[in-house]
Structure formats: C-alpha cells, structure tokens
Design a protein around this motif. Structure first.
Motif, PDB file in Angstrom:
ATOM      1  N   ARG A 278       8.331  16.191  15.665  1.00  0.00           N
ATOM      2  CA  ARG A 278       8.201  15.815  14.255  1.00  0.00           C
ATOM      3  C   ARG A 278       9.549  15.904  13.566  1.00  0.00           C
ATOM      4  NH1 ARG A 278       2.585  18.715  12.237  1.00  0.00           N
ATOM      5  NH2 ARG A 278       1.234  17.762  13.820  1.00  0.00           N
ATOM      6  N   ALA A 279       9.963  14.815  12.963  1.00  0.00           N
ATOM      7  CA  ALA A 279      11.276  14.796  12.310  1.00  0.00           C
ATOM      8  C   ALA A 279      11.335  15.746  11.125  1.00  0.00           C
ATOM      9  CB  ALA A 279      11.606  13.371  11.856  1.00  0.00           C
ATOM     10  N   ASN A 280      10.207  15.911  10.386  1.00  0.00           N
ATOM     11  CA  ASN A 280      10.238  16.792   9.215  1.00  0.00           C
ATOM     12  C   ASN A 280      10.025  18.265   9.564  1.00  0.00           C
ATOM     13  OD1 ASN A 280       7.524  16.866   9.819  1.00  0.00           O
ATOM     14  ND2 ASN A 280       6.822  16.020   7.862  1.00  0.00           N
ATOM     15  N   LYS A 281       9.676  18.549  10.832  1.00  0.00           N
ATOM     16  CA  LYS A 281       9.503  19.924  11.339  1.00  0.00           C
ATOM     17  C   LYS A 281       8.427  20.705  10.582  1.00  0.00           C
ATOM     18  CE  LYS A 281      14.318  20.287  12.886  1.00  0.00           C
ATOM     19  NZ  LYS A 281      15.564  21.049  12.786  1.00  0.00           N
ATOM     20  N   VAL A 282       7.434  20.019  10.010  1.00  0.00           N
ATOM     21  CA  VAL A 282       6.369  20.676   9.240  1.00  0.00           C
ATOM     22  C   VAL A 282       5.099  20.752  10.080  1.00  0.00           C
ATOM     23  CG1 VAL A 282       4.897  20.529   7.189  1.00  0.00           C
ATOM     24  CG2 VAL A 282       7.318  19.922   7.028  1.00  0.00           C
ATOM     25  N   TYR A 283       4.524  21.969  10.171  1.00  0.00           N
ATOM     26  CA  TYR A 283       3.319  22.189  10.984  1.00  0.00           C
ATOM     27  C   TYR A 283       2.329  23.053  10.220  1.00  0.00           C
ATOM     28  CZ  TYR A 283       6.062  20.426  14.892  1.00  0.00           C
ATOM     29  OH  TYR A 283       6.827  19.630  15.712  1.00  0.00           O
TER      30      TYR A 283
ATOM     31  N   PHE B 288      11.549  25.924  11.981  1.00  0.00           N
ATOM     32  CA  PHE B 288      10.524  24.934  11.655  1.00  0.00           C
ATOM     33  C   PHE B 288       9.739  25.442  10.450  1.00  0.00           C
ATOM     34  CE2 PHE B 288       8.648  27.775  14.772  1.00  0.00           C
ATOM     35  CZ  PHE B 288       7.359  27.994  14.318  1.00  0.00           C
ATOM     36  N   ILE B 289       9.030  24.546   9.788  1.00  0.00           N
ATOM     37  CA  ILE B 289       8.382  24.864   8.515  1.00  0.00           C
ATOM     38  C   ILE B 289       6.874  24.898   8.697  1.00  0.00           C
ATOM     39  CG2 ILE B 289       8.040  24.056   6.143  1.00  0.00           C
ATOM     40  CD1 ILE B 289      10.861  22.632   6.593  1.00  0.00           C
TER      41      ILE B 289
ATOM     42  N   HIS C 187       3.239  24.995   6.731  1.00  0.00           N
ATOM     43  CA  HIS C 187       2.496  24.825   5.485  1.00  0.00           C
ATOM     44  C   HIS C 187       1.151  25.506   5.635  1.00  0.00           C
ATOM     45  CE1 HIS C 187       4.708  21.093   3.650  1.00  0.00           C
ATOM     46  NE2 HIS C 187       5.414  22.202   3.619  1.00  0.00           N
TER      47      HIS C 187
ATOM     48  N   SER D 146       3.079  20.101  -4.214  1.00  0.00           N
ATOM     49  CA  SER D 146       3.692  18.842  -3.776  1.00  0.00           C
ATOM     50  C   SER D 146       3.753  17.801  -4.894  1.00  0.00           C
ATOM     51  CB  SER D 146       2.914  18.267  -2.589  1.00  0.00           C
ATOM     52  OG  SER D 146       1.549  18.101  -2.931  1.00  0.00           O
TER      53      SER D 146
ATOM     54  N   ARG E  68      11.500  22.204  -2.309  1.00  0.00           N
ATOM     55  CA  ARG E  68      10.968  22.614  -1.009  1.00  0.00           C
ATOM     56  C   ARG E  68      11.651  23.896  -0.558  1.00  0.00           C
ATOM     57  NH1 ARG E  68      11.763  18.947   4.412  1.00  0.00           N
ATOM     58  NH2 ARG E  68       9.982  19.703   5.587  1.00  0.00           N
TER      59      ARG E  68
END
Length: 297
Positions: free
Chosen positions: A11-16, A139-140, A142, A190, A256
């Motif tokens: 994932r390019a945005n590194k959000v999981y 990595f991020i 949520h 958001s 963010r």
C-alpha cells in the motif's frame, strides 16, 4: 562492499486497520554475493509517554514506573543463513496486524508527551567483522471506524467584553461584538472543521483573526496526572480590519499524524480544542475556546 536494504509495503499510503494483513517485500541490493546469518523482520507497536519539564520532580514515581506500552510485537525470519546473489533481490513477507492479548491498537499519533507509533524493522545478520544491516519503516494504523453516524450539532457563540472569563481589565476593554458558529464540535477526523465568524462592531480596528488547533495530552499513574496543552497549527482566516457584518468562513483540515480520534485510557488521554483568536490593533487578544471530540466513521 556497498549493500542497501529497504522495506516496501504494497500500500502506497501505508495505512492499515486492525485485523488486516501487512504485505510487502524486503529489497536487498548488492554488487557482489552477500553472505548472511539470517534476515529477520520484526513488527512493533509502542505508546511512549513522557512528562513535561514543569512536572519533573512532582511525579517522581511516574518516572520510575512508566515504561513504553507495547501494543503489538512479533517477528519472522524471512531468509535463513545463506548467501544473497549480487544484484537486486526481493523477499516477500506477510504480517497479520493483531494486538497482543486483550490490548487494543490505538491510532497512530505523533504528539509531544504521547506518541503512538508502529514500525517494521529488518535486520540482516552478517558474519565475522562485517557490520549488521538494519532498516526501519513506519506504517500507519487507523482505528476501526464507528458504525453510528455522527450528526453535526452547530455551536453558536457571541463574544463581548462581558463574556470574557479571564479578563482583569474588563472596564478598560474596548466595546466589541463578534458572533459566529461552528458547524460541529463532534468532528470526523477526515473531514474539515467549518463554520463562520462575523464582526458586528468593534471600537478598535482588528489586526487579525486566527484559528488555533490545540492538543491536550494527559499522562500519569496512580500517583497523579500531568495535563499539558500544546499548539498543533495556527491558521489566519482574516487580516486587517475586516468589513463589519461580513461572514468570514472557518475552514480547518485536521493534520494527519498530529491528530487522531479522541482517546482516553488508564494511563493517558489525548483530547483536542480549537481557539478562535481575535487580535486587536492595540495587541489585545480575544479568545474563545471550544473543546472538540474527534472520531472516525
């Protein structure tokens, strides 16, 4: 011998979210074959707490008892001892994102006194006198979105010399009337904070109108709690003596990583507030404070 190690997530945005699978590749680049004693990949989630300098000595017990709170910790061996061929090598990996025991994964948050961070670390063990190689990648996470809908409830305000709470010189203050509203104080993290400000009249010209976003971090233990407020961002929404009676839009995007859903646990709390600050030409500051509750839907 020049060797580079990198961790690339799919994932390019590194959000999981919790329960998902982290997948990607470990990329090794070397000109010549690289002997090694194993390549280890470890995943860690930590909450780091610290006290402000003004609280040092007040909570001596806190300093001696508090340790980073571990939310998740696991490791896998992605390659056994052997030799990596020269050139570019990609080793795929997968990690389930699960908290330890009955703990909960809090959302990634970079604060001053509370820091919630999730990292992947790759270690390449090398033989003899060669230095081990390592690479860290953040990595991020949520938190799980709320299923219930957030219904915005507008909050109106009216600022006059009589409504100011901390003013000792109320009699000497110029006359002014500033009205407005915020569309909601229970906000989706958001989505932007919105509303409007109207200067009805002011005896002294206005110099600037600003929006100040503040985080309120509370850390502590049974011995006591330390509560500290720090500014996250300040946005100027008007400059100079604005037209009286003209609605000025309020619009602020929550940054963010520096904001997260409002959080309250046994050892720490993360809360947010917004200040509407009116600066008069004589440098008088007029401030109206609104507590915010942030959530994710």
């Amino acid at each position: 011998m020049s060797v580079s190690v990198d961790i690339r997530l799919k994932r390019a945005n590194k959000v999981y979210n919790e329960g998902e699978v982290l997948s990607g590749v470990v990329v090794l680049q070397c000109k010549e074959p690289l002997p090694h004693h194993g390549i280890l990949l470890s995943m860690e989630g930590l909450v780091n707490l610290q006290l402000s300098s003004k609280s040092v000595g007040v909570f001596e017990a806190f300093y001696n008892s508090v340790k980073p709170i571990s939310l998740l910790s696991s490791s896998i061996e992605v390659a056994r001892s052997g030799k990596i061929p020269g050139g570019k090598t990609e080793i795929p990996f997968e990690f389930p994102l699960q908290a330890k025991g009955n703990k909960v994964l809090y959302e990634t948050y970079h604060g001053v006194f509370v820091n919630i961070q999730y990292t992947l670390r790759c270690d390449v063990k090398r033989p003899l006198l060669a230095k081990d190689l390592s690479r860290t990648c953040e990595f991020i996470v949520h938190c799980q979105p709320q299923k219930a809908k957030v219904s915005p409830s507008p909050v109106s305000f009216s600022i006059t010399p009589d409504t100011l709470q901390n003013s000792r010189e109320r009699d000497t203050l110029p006359k002014f009337l500033i009205r407005g509203h915020l569309d909601a104080t229970c906000c989706v993290v958001s989505q932007p904070l919105s509303g409007e400000v109207v200067v009805e009249h002011s005896d002294i010209p206005i110099k600037s109108i600003e929006l100040q976003l503040v985080r309120v971090e509370t850390c502590g233990c049974a011995e006591g709690y330390a509560r500290d407020a720090t500014e996250i961002q300040n946005i100027q929404i008007a400059e100079g003596d604005v037209c009286h009676g003209l609605p000025i839009p309020v619009y602020m995007v929550f940054p963010r990583l520096f904001t997260c859903p409002t959080l309250e646990t046994t050892n720490f709390k993360v809360e947010f507030e917004v200040n509407i600050v009116i600066v008069l030409q004589d440098d008088h500051l007029i401030t109206e404070n609104f507590p915010l509750k942030l959530c994710r839907v």
